[in-house]
Design a protein around this motif. Structure first.
Motif, PDB file in Angstrom:
ATOM      1  N   LEU A  34      -3.990  37.966   3.269  1.00 27.02           N
ATOM      2  CA  LEU A  34      -4.360  39.069   4.158  1.00 27.02           C
ATOM      3  C   LEU A  34      -3.817  40.397   3.614  1.00 27.02           C
ATOM      4  N   GLU A  35      -2.591  40.383   3.168  1.00 22.29           N
ATOM      5  CA  GLU A  35      -1.959  41.613   2.684  1.00 22.29           C
ATOM      6  C   GLU A  35      -2.510  42.078   1.339  1.00 22.29           C
ATOM      7  N   THR A  36      -2.716  41.148   0.418  1.00 15.92           N
ATOM      8  CA  THR A  36      -3.057  41.541  -0.951  1.00 15.92           C
ATOM      9  C   THR A  36      -4.555  41.573  -1.236  1.00 15.92           C
ATOM     10  N   GLU A  37      -5.351  40.911  -0.415  1.00 15.82           N
ATOM     11  CA  GLU A  37      -6.792  40.902  -0.643  1.00 15.82           C
ATOM     12  C   GLU A  37      -7.563  41.658   0.436  1.00 15.82           C
ATOM     13  N   VAL A  38      -7.189  41.473   1.681  1.00 14.57           N
ATOM     14  CA  VAL A  38      -7.958  42.069   2.777  1.00 14.57           C
ATOM     15  C   VAL A  38      -7.512  43.495   3.069  1.00 14.57           C
ATOM     16  N   ASP A  39      -6.224  43.679   3.258  1.00 16.09           N
ATOM     17  CA  ASP A  39      -5.730  45.008   3.640  1.00 16.09           C
ATOM     18  C   ASP A  39      -6.061  46.077   2.611  1.00 16.09           C
ATOM     19  N   ALA A  79     -18.959  40.721   5.430  1.00 10.23           N
ATOM     20  CA  ALA A  79     -18.364  39.609   4.682  1.00 10.23           C
ATOM     21  C   ALA A  79     -16.834  39.713   4.689  1.00 10.23           C
ATOM     22  N   TRP A  80     -16.310  40.921   4.506  1.00 11.11           N
ATOM     23  CA  TRP A  80     -14.861  41.111   4.535  1.00 11.11           C
ATOM     24  C   TRP A  80     -14.298  40.875   5.934  1.00 11.11           C
ATOM     25  N   ALA A 126      -7.661  32.672  11.308  1.00 15.59           N
ATOM     26  CA  ALA A 126      -7.856  31.427  12.060  1.00 15.59           C
ATOM     27  C   ALA A 126      -7.015  30.284  11.490  1.00 15.59           C
ATOM     28  N   ILE A 127      -6.497  30.458  10.288  1.00 10.04           N
ATOM     29  CA  ILE A 127      -5.621  29.437   9.697  1.00 10.04           C
ATOM     30  C   ILE A 127      -4.255  29.600  10.343  1.00 10.04           C
ATOM     31  N   ASP A 128      -3.976  28.700  11.262  1.00 12.94           N
ATOM     32  CA  ASP A 128      -2.739  28.767  12.020  1.00 12.94           C
ATOM     33  C   ASP A 128      -2.390  27.367  12.499  1.00 12.94           C
ATOM     34  N   ILE A 129      -1.227  27.224  13.046  1.00 18.56           N
ATOM     35  CA  ILE A 129      -0.766  25.924  13.522  1.00 18.56           C
ATOM     36  C   ILE A 129      -1.806  25.329  14.458  1.00 18.56           C
ATOM     37  N   GLY A 130      -2.243  24.113  14.139  1.00 15.17           N
ATOM     38  CA  GLY A 130      -3.197  23.398  14.973  1.00 15.17           C
ATOM     39  C   GLY A 130      -4.645  23.554  14.556  1.00 15.17           C
ATOM     40  N   CYS A 131      -4.927  24.375  13.541  1.00 18.18           N
ATOM     41  CA  CYS A 131      -6.319  24.538  13.115  1.00 18.18           C
ATOM     42  C   CYS A 131      -6.785  23.268  12.396  1.00 18.18           C
ATOM     43  N   SER A 132      -8.048  23.157  12.189  1.00 15.45           N
ATOM     44  CA  SER A 132      -8.623  21.995  11.519  1.00 15.45           C
ATOM     45  C   SER A 132      -7.976  21.785  10.154  1.00 15.45           C
ATOM     46  N   GLY A 133      -7.527  20.556   9.908  1.00 12.75           N
ATOM     47  CA  GLY A 133      -6.916  20.226   8.634  1.00 12.75           C
ATOM     48  C   GLY A 133      -5.446  20.591   8.521  1.00 12.75           C
ATOM     49  N   TRP A 134      -4.865  21.059   9.619  1.00 14.76           N
ATOM     50  CA  TRP A 134      -3.488  21.553   9.595  1.00 14.76           C
ATOM     51  C   TRP A 134      -2.502  20.459   9.282  1.00 14.76           C
ATOM     52  N   PRO A 135      -1.497  20.667   8.468  1.00 13.92           N
ATOM     53  CA  PRO A 135      -1.392  21.698   7.444  1.00 13.92           C
ATOM     54  C   PRO A 135      -1.774  21.186   6.058  1.00 13.92           C
ATOM     55  N   SER A 136      -2.184  19.919   5.984  1.00 12.78           N
ATOM     56  CA  SER A 136      -2.369  19.297   4.672  1.00 12.78           C
ATOM     57  C   SER A 136      -3.722  19.520   4.028  1.00 12.78           C
ATOM     58  N   SER A 137      -4.740  19.742   4.838  1.00 15.26           N
ATOM     59  CA  SER A 137      -6.107  19.818   4.291  1.00 15.26           C
ATOM     60  C   SER A 137      -6.813  21.087   4.739  1.00 15.26           C
ATOM     61  N   ILE A 138      -6.159  22.210   4.549  1.00 10.71           N
ATOM     62  CA  ILE A 138      -6.736  23.502   4.944  1.00 10.71           C
ATOM     63  C   ILE A 138      -7.927  23.814   4.034  1.00 10.71           C
ATOM     64  N   THR A 139      -9.021  24.232   4.639  1.00 16.93           N
ATOM     65  CA  THR A 139     -10.156  24.738   3.879  1.00 16.93           C
ATOM     66  C   THR A 139     -10.017  26.256   3.847  1.00 16.93           C
ATOM     67  N   TRP A 140      -9.668  26.762   2.678  1.00 17.51           N
ATOM     68  CA  TRP A 140      -9.443  28.200   2.534  1.00 17.51           C
ATOM     69  C   TRP A 140     -10.781  28.905   2.377  1.00 17.51           C
ATOM     70  N   PRO A 141     -10.989  30.012   3.097  1.00 20.25           N
ATOM     71  CA  PRO A 141     -12.251  30.751   2.958  1.00 20.25           C
ATOM     72  C   PRO A 141     -12.361  31.386   1.580  1.00 20.25           C
ATOM     73  N   THR A 142     -13.577  31.657   1.203  1.00 18.87           N
ATOM     74  CA  THR A 142     -13.851  32.281  -0.104  1.00 18.87           C
ATOM     75  C   THR A 142     -13.823  33.795   0.044  1.00 18.87           C
ATOM     76  N   LYS A 143     -13.090  34.430  -0.856  1.00 20.33           N
ATOM     77  CA  LYS A 143     -12.992  35.888  -0.875  1.00 20.33           C
ATOM     78  C   LYS A 143     -14.350  36.488  -1.240  1.00 20.33           C
ATOM     79  N   PRO A 144     -14.788  37.502  -0.493  1.00 18.59           N
ATOM     80  CA  PRO A 144     -16.039  38.174  -0.843  1.00 18.59           C
ATOM     81  C   PRO A 144     -15.957  38.804  -2.235  1.00 18.59           C
ATOM     82  N   GLU A 145     -17.092  38.908  -2.867  1.00 21.59           N
ATOM     83  CA  GLU A 145     -17.138  39.522  -4.216  1.00 21.59           C
ATOM     84  C   GLU A 145     -17.206  41.023  -4.094  1.00 21.59           C
TER      85      GLU A 145
END
Length: 87
Positions: free
Chosen positions: A34-39, A58-59, A68-87
């Motif tokens: 969030l800090e290094t790519e989004v902000d 897209a951003w 949305a990646i937070d405690i209790g999200c789908s796959g937490w914490p071992s199988s997180i599906t990380w979103p793809t950074k927009p080009e």
């Protein structure tokens, strides 16, 4: 800059330390992205204003998906599906 990592305190047993470290590293990675790519895109008016409305959408989606990646999200914490950074 490398993604920060967490090291559990020495007083924890091995399993507890591994669990805490896994959770903290997921949250640290999310916050780092969030800090290094989004902000650097969304919080800089010249950069943000240069994007098309589709690129801005897209951003915005990427930021929302990361948050949305937070405690209790789908796959937490071992199988997180990380979103793809927009080009």
């Amino acid at each position: 800059m490398d993604i920060p990592t967490h090291t559990a305190p020495d007083h924890m047993d091995a399993q507890e330390a591994a669990d805490v470290t896994k959770v903290m590293n997921v949250l640290l990675k999310r916050d780092y992205l969030l800090e290094t790519e989004v902000d650097v895109v969304m919080d800089v008016p010249d950069v943000w204003d240069a994007l098309t409305s589709d690129e801005q959408a897209a951003w915005t989606t990427y930021k929302s998906d990361l948050k949305a990646i937070d405690i209790g999200c789908s796959g937490w914490p071992s199988s997180i599906t990380w979103p793809t950074k927009p080009e």
